[in-house]
Enzyme design. Sequence first.
Site, PDB file in Angstrom:
ATOM      1  N   GLU A 264      -2.133 -10.775   0.431  1.00 44.01           N
ATOM      2  CA  GLU A 264      -0.977 -10.433  -0.156  1.00 44.01           C
ATOM      3  C   GLU A 264      -0.425  -9.362   0.785  1.00 44.01           C
ATOM      4  OE1 GLU A 264       0.122 -11.984  -2.737  1.00 44.01           O
ATOM      5  OE2 GLU A 264      -1.765 -12.303  -3.818  1.00 44.01           O
ATOM      6  N   CYS A 298       6.186  -4.009  -1.735  1.00 48.16           N
ATOM      7  CA  CYS A 298       6.138  -4.984  -0.783  1.00 48.16           C
ATOM      8  C   CYS A 298       7.269  -5.775  -1.339  1.00 48.16           C
ATOM      9  CB  CYS A 298       4.788  -5.984  -0.739  1.00 48.16           C
ATOM     10  SG  CYS A 298       4.125  -5.883  -2.318  1.00 48.16           S
TER      11      CYS A 298
HETATM   12  O1  LIG Z   1       3.652  -3.646  -3.275  1.00 46.83           O
HETATM   13  C1  LIG Z   1       3.101  -4.803  -3.882  1.00 46.83           C
HETATM   14  C2  LIG Z   1       2.821  -4.668  -5.199  1.00 46.83           C
HETATM   15  C3  LIG Z   1       4.003  -4.634  -6.099  1.00 46.83           C
HETATM   16  C4  LIG Z   1       3.873  -5.180  -7.336  1.00 46.83           C
HETATM   17  O2  LIG Z   1       2.615  -5.801  -7.718  1.00 46.83           O
HETATM   18  O3  LIG Z   1       4.788  -5.359  -8.108  1.00 46.83           O
END
Ligand SMILES: O=CCCC(=O)O
Length: 510
Positions: A264, A298
């Site tokens: 990820e 992210c």
């Molecule tokens: O930053 C990564 C994960 C954000 C999320 O799970 O919404």
Amino acid sequence: MSYRIPFELKNPDLLKYDSYVHGEWVKAKSGKTFEVVDPGSDKAWAACPDNGAEDVDNAIQSSYKAFKEFGVMNPRKRAELILAWHNLITENKDDIAKILTYETGKPLAEAAGELTYSLGFTWWFAGEAERIQGAISTPSAPNRRTFIVKQPIGPAVALVPWNFPIAMVMRKAGAAFAAGCTMTVKPSPETPLTCLSLAHLASEAGFPPGVFNVLTTSLENTPSLSEAMILHPLVKKVTFTGSTRIGKLVAGLCARNLKKCTLELGGNCPFIIFDDANLEQALEQFMALKWRHAGQACITANRLYVQAGVYDKFTQMVVERTKKLKMGHGGEEGTTLGPVCTPRGLVKAEAQAEDAVKNGAKMVLGTGKAEKGAKEADGSGKGQGVGGYYMSPTILTDMSPDMLMAREETFAPVCGLFKFDTEQEVVKWANDTSMGLASYAFTKNVDRMWRMLENLEAGMIGLNTGNSSAAETPFGGIKESGYGKESGKDVAVREYLVEKTGTFTIEGQY
Ligand SMILES: O=CCCC(=O)O
């Protein structure tokens, strides 16, 4: 050295400072430790073992030993253990949120939000544990049946980031435990304590020793420790959330022994607003997505594209609403924008803002510069002056595709608005990145909405929706944002399973 804990907990037992291996709280073989710093004050308030490569074998042997039993445990029992863990985390939610705030800087309300989001994973995966099913079919060859059985792949390793350190552990461990895998987690050097509190509660919930191990480490030792974990022959699965640069290194190490991995990675997510959008709806969604954890998600809106007809109006709307944010220490009542988690985050954001201005962008809010001490977001200077890694929310207009902010992830409270004329043009710009994590489009034209779903290159597309992350929906990117899915029906648990095909010949049957 002794540290002063800057908050009080109802359950002080949650604070553990040692690594957790095979049901024991352990120190690094070297005896070394590293400090945990509050990003809101720049003060160290705890220290944890600085494990190195020499500490890995012990943890992985433990994980392997535990896997021998956990991997064949009845799924109902595994579901019960995940649910018991879920219930204990729920009971201790407020306390864990406090620890989270003092590790990451995020405001308490957001920290509580991360807990609620994370508890979705334990709830969901407790259900998934009992729903792992094989398949049976009749092949063309006579008298035969083929069937598929699914089994846990083996001990897993999770390398977890600091921005959502609880959600990422629970998303990964939830899926692994549902599948019957054991997991050794390496939390980020910034956020070991929340992970250790989860380990403590996993032990209270009754998980057998070795099912959930935690190896903490410093920034300096992170590469060697991670490499040793990934390459350990007993590790069969690696899951990593973090930057694309490191993701490529992780994938390379996994490739050496053809190890299964889930990546990820970074995002550079476009947020597109067409002339016919409901601007209030777009603004609500944008505000929550963009300023969440001071821009350090992210899936955050990294590039804001607004169609020419509503560009000026939306710019004004976003500036006015952003001025109302209250920047300050995450632990202070009323704070809606905390510091960034690390000083390096500020350095990168400053360079990006400077590059944008140098290339023609206008700064319509904020300074694009790090500041010492918390001030109101409107720059009035009424803040608390507590030190820490702050940048007041910065908004830039007149952005163009050649600027650094168009090409890189920002990961800070800096927002750039790009003006576009046509759908064709914006789709081209939006896709003009090596990343493909999430994209967002706001329009009331149903045909266009569908085109956006099909034409935007990302693993997750928000249609009149900002953040859509949830345990029930697959999370994951395409292109250089990685591969594999976390959360969602079947797909997340499948990452921790192997499938075997059996072929059976039956006498006396067609
Ligand atoms: O930053 C990564 C994960 C954000 C999320 O799970 O919404």
